[in-house]
Write a protein that holds these residues in place. Structure first.
Motif, mmCIF file in Angstrom:
data_model
loop_
_atom_site.group_PDB
_atom_site.id
_atom_site.type_symbol
_atom_site.label_atom_id
_atom_site.label_comp_id
_atom_site.label_asym_id
_atom_site.label_seq_id
_atom_site.Cartn_x
_atom_site.Cartn_y
_atom_site.Cartn_z
ATOM 1 N N ALA A 78 28.364 68.852 64.037
ATOM 2 C CA ALA A 78 27.133 68.439 63.362
ATOM 3 C C ALA A 78 25.920 69.150 63.946
ATOM 4 C CB ALA A 78 26.965 66.920 63.456
ATOM 5 N N GLU A 79 25.899 69.309 65.257
ATOM 6 C CA GLU A 79 24.789 70.034 65.881
ATOM 7 C C GLU A 79 24.791 71.494 65.438
ATOM 8 O OE1 GLU A 79 22.220 68.774 67.541
ATOM 9 O OE2 GLU A 79 23.186 66.901 66.946
ATOM 10 N N ALA A 80 25.982 72.089 65.336
ATOM 11 C CA ALA A 80 26.075 73.483 64.904
ATOM 12 C C ALA A 80 25.635 73.649 63.454
ATOM 13 C CB ALA A 80 27.511 73.983 65.081
ATOM 14 N N MET A 81 25.809 72.605 62.639
ATOM 15 C CA MET A 81 25.514 72.679 61.215
ATOM 16 C C MET A 81 24.148 72.102 60.843
ATOM 17 S SD MET A 81 27.647 74.149 59.249
ATOM 18 C CE MET A 81 29.266 74.905 59.408
ATOM 19 N N ARG A 82 23.423 71.600 61.814
ATOM 20 C CA ARG A 82 22.188 70.871 61.523
ATOM 21 C C ARG A 82 21.193 71.696 60.701
ATOM 22 N NH1 ARG A 82 19.956 66.295 63.567
ATOM 23 N NH2 ARG A 82 21.600 66.095 65.147
ATOM 24 N N ASP A 83 21.118 72.982 60.941
ATOM 25 C CA ASP A 83 20.125 73.820 60.254
ATOM 26 C C ASP A 83 20.675 74.501 59.012
ATOM 27 O OD1 ASP A 83 18.174 73.217 62.169
ATOM 28 O OD2 ASP A 83 18.825 74.850 63.476
ATOM 29 N N ASP A 84 21.925 74.230 58.663
ATOM 30 C CA ASP A 84 22.470 74.820 57.446
ATOM 31 C C ASP A 84 21.790 74.189 56.227
ATOM 32 O OD1 ASP A 84 24.999 76.404 56.259
ATOM 33 O OD2 ASP A 84 24.724 74.550 55.111
ATOM 34 N N PRO A 85 21.408 74.984 55.217
ATOM 35 C CA PRO A 85 20.646 74.422 54.095
ATOM 36 C C PRO A 85 21.392 73.380 53.274
ATOM 37 C CG PRO A 85 21.273 76.714 53.674
ATOM 38 C CD PRO A 85 21.565 76.441 55.104
ATOM 39 N N VAL A 86 22.709 73.425 53.263
ATOM 40 C CA VAL A 86 23.491 72.428 52.515
ATOM 41 C C VAL A 86 24.136 71.428 53.461
ATOM 42 C CG1 VAL A 86 25.402 72.036 50.924
ATOM 43 C CG2 VAL A 86 23.886 74.002 50.589
ATOM 44 N N ALA A 87 24.937 71.917 54.402
ATOM 45 C CA ALA A 87 25.638 71.013 55.318
ATOM 46 C C ALA A 87 24.672 70.184 56.145
ATOM 47 C CB ALA A 87 26.568 71.802 56.225
ATOM 48 N N GLY A 88 23.494 70.760 56.463
ATOM 49 C CA GLY A 88 22.520 70.024 57.264
ATOM 50 C C GLY A 88 22.020 68.759 56.601
ATOM 51 N N ARG A 89 22.111 68.693 55.271
ATOM 52 C CA ARG A 89 21.674 67.484 54.561
ATOM 53 C C ARG A 89 22.619 66.307 54.828
ATOM 54 N NH1 ARG A 89 20.713 68.559 48.419
ATOM 55 N NH2 ARG A 89 19.428 66.674 48.662
ATOM 56 N N PHE A 90 23.809 66.610 55.338
ATOM 57 C CA PHE A 90 24.794 65.570 55.615
ATOM 58 C C PHE A 90 24.833 65.185 57.091
ATOM 59 C CE2 PHE A 90 26.074 67.546 51.688
ATOM 60 C CZ PHE A 90 26.549 66.506 50.914
ATOM 61 N N VAL A 91 23.957 65.726 57.879
ATOM 62 C CA VAL A 91 23.894 65.367 59.304
ATOM 63 C C VAL A 91 22.949 64.185 59.448
ATOM 64 C CG1 VAL A 91 23.284 66.123 61.626
ATOM 65 C CG2 VAL A 91 24.398 67.719 60.049
ATOM 66 N N PHE A 92 23.514 63.020 59.694
ATOM 67 C CA PHE A 92 22.749 61.783 59.849
ATOM 68 C C PHE A 92 22.979 61.248 61.260
ATOM 69 C CE2 PHE A 92 23.872 62.028 55.330
ATOM 70 C CZ PHE A 92 22.623 61.876 54.725
ATOM 71 N N ASP A 93 21.957 61.322 62.079
ATOM 72 C CA ASP A 93 22.112 60.867 63.462
ATOM 73 C C ASP A 93 22.478 59.394 63.535
ATOM 74 O OD1 ASP A 93 21.527 63.411 64.348
ATOM 75 O OD2 ASP A 93 19.411 62.980 64.761
ATOM 76 N N GLU A 94 22.032 58.622 62.555
ATOM 77 C CA GLU A 94 22.326 57.186 62.594
ATOM 78 C C GLU A 94 23.804 56.874 62.383
ATOM 79 O OE1 GLU A 94 20.382 57.889 58.447
ATOM 80 O OE2 GLU A 94 20.464 58.841 60.429
ATOM 81 N N LEU A 95 24.565 57.855 61.950
ATOM 82 C CA LEU A 95 26.004 57.648 61.785
ATOM 83 C C LEU A 95 26.801 57.993 63.033
ATOM 84 C CD1 LEU A 95 26.796 59.064 58.208
ATOM 85 C CD2 LEU A 95 26.196 56.721 58.874
ATOM 86 N N HIS A 96 26.224 58.711 63.966
ATOM 87 C CA HIS A 96 27.001 59.215 65.091
ATOM 88 C C HIS A 96 27.677 58.073 65.856
ATOM 89 C CE1 HIS A 96 24.968 63.436 65.426
ATOM 90 N NE2 HIS A 96 25.578 63.229 64.272
ATOM 91 N N ARG A 97 28.950 58.281 66.167
ATOM 92 C CA ARG A 97 29.780 57.225 66.720
ATOM 93 C C ARG A 97 30.105 57.382 68.195
ATOM 94 N NH1 ARG A 97 29.212 53.030 64.842
ATOM 95 N NH2 ARG A 97 27.205 54.060 64.699
ATOM 96 N N LEU A 98 29.800 58.516 68.787
ATOM 97 C CA LEU A 98 30.259 58.766 70.147
ATOM 98 C C LEU A 98 29.705 57.760 71.161
ATOM 99 C CD1 LEU A 98 32.270 60.893 71.043
ATOM 100 C CD2 LEU A 98 30.364 62.259 71.887
ATOM 101 N N PRO A 99 28.407 57.447 71.172
ATOM 102 C CA PRO A 99 27.930 56.450 72.146
ATOM 103 C C PRO A 99 28.590 55.085 71.963
ATOM 104 C CG PRO A 99 26.091 57.702 71.245
ATOM 105 C CD PRO A 99 27.282 58.039 70.411
ATOM 106 N N ALA A 100 28.804 54.677 70.709
ATOM 107 C CA ALA A 100 29.437 53.379 70.462
ATOM 108 C C ALA A 100 30.881 53.382 70.956
ATOM 109 C CB ALA A 100 29.385 53.038 68.976
ATOM 110 N N LEU A 101 31.593 54.472 70.710
ATOM 111 C CA LEU A 101 32.977 54.548 71.181
ATOM 112 C C LEU A 101 33.046 54.515 72.706
ATOM 113 C CD1 LEU A 101 34.410 57.160 68.675
ATOM 114 C CD2 LEU A 101 35.370 54.874 69.087
#
Length: 215
Positions: free
Chosen positions: A55-78
């Motif tokens: 997601a970090e690698a794709m954050r600035d992509d014009p299409v894929a970046g629209r699907f990067v939502f930090d509020e969804l990230h699960r790593l801290p919760a896991l």
């Protein structure tokens, strides 16, 4: 038919297969212990670690970046769940299984540089968390006596699952993918489901009693 609707229909069988594993049957029925559930959280940690790096690698992509939502990230919760379920030394007691390693390898191959591949795996994981994952959370509370501690993976503070999924599907419908792109996307989503099913099947062989040869 919009693309998001087509996607839901296309993956209906894959979704049923992924949810119909022996491991999930036992987990939802309360036939495992906490260690059996912690084994799933441990494997998911390694999957999300790789996916959220993508997601970090794709954050600035014009299409894929629209699907990067930090509020969804699960790593801290896991990580918080694993500390509760296993202990502060969970990182030294947890490692990826063979199927999980294959899952991560596929993510490395397609999710860091191919926008369609990233979104395909992103969709498969996070929209599943916002849908069936909520059923899983209630089952864990009921059958294993877990509260927020131990099940925070399934909690998305500030996110309304229904409206968020509608927003996400609208993004899929609006994505500038032609028919060939859409078919490749569908194939990768199906691949993601198979990788997840293989990971869960491997968990089942690890934590469920195995039949013995009566002969």
């Amino acid at each position: 038919m919009g693309f998001a609707t087509r996607l839901r229909e296309f993956t209906r069988a894959d979704h049923a297969t992924a949810q119909g594993t022996g491991y999930f049957d036992a987990l939802l029925a309360g036939r495992l212990d906490r260690a059996g559930y912690a084994a799933l959280a441990g494997q998911l940690y390694f999957v999300y670690e790789t996916l959220e790096q993508a997601a970090e690698a794709m954050r600035d992509d014009p299409v894929a970046g629209r699907f990067v939502f930090d509020e969804l990230h699960r790593l801290p919760a896991l990580a918080a769940d694993l500390r509760h379920l296993i202990g502060p030394d969970w990182q030294t007691r947890t490692g990826p299984g063979e199927a999980t390693s294959e899952y991560r390898q596929r993510l490395r191959e397609v999710a860091f540089t191919w926008p369609l591949g990233f979104v395909a795996h992103h969709y498969t994981r996070y929209l599943g968390d916002l849908s069936g994952g909520q059923i899983m959370r209630r089952a864990l509370h009921r059958s294993y006596g877990l509260g927020e501690d131990g099940t925070s993976f399934y909690t998305f503070p500030g996110v309304d699952p229904r409206s968020f999924k509608q927003r996400y599907r609208k993004l899929l419908d609006e994505a500038p993918w032609d028919a060939v792109d859409q078919d490749r996307f569908l194939d990768e989503v199906s691949h993601a489901y198979r990788l997840n099913t293989a990971m869960v099947d491997e968990l089942g062989r690890t934590v469920l009693p195995q039949p013995t040869d009566a002969s």
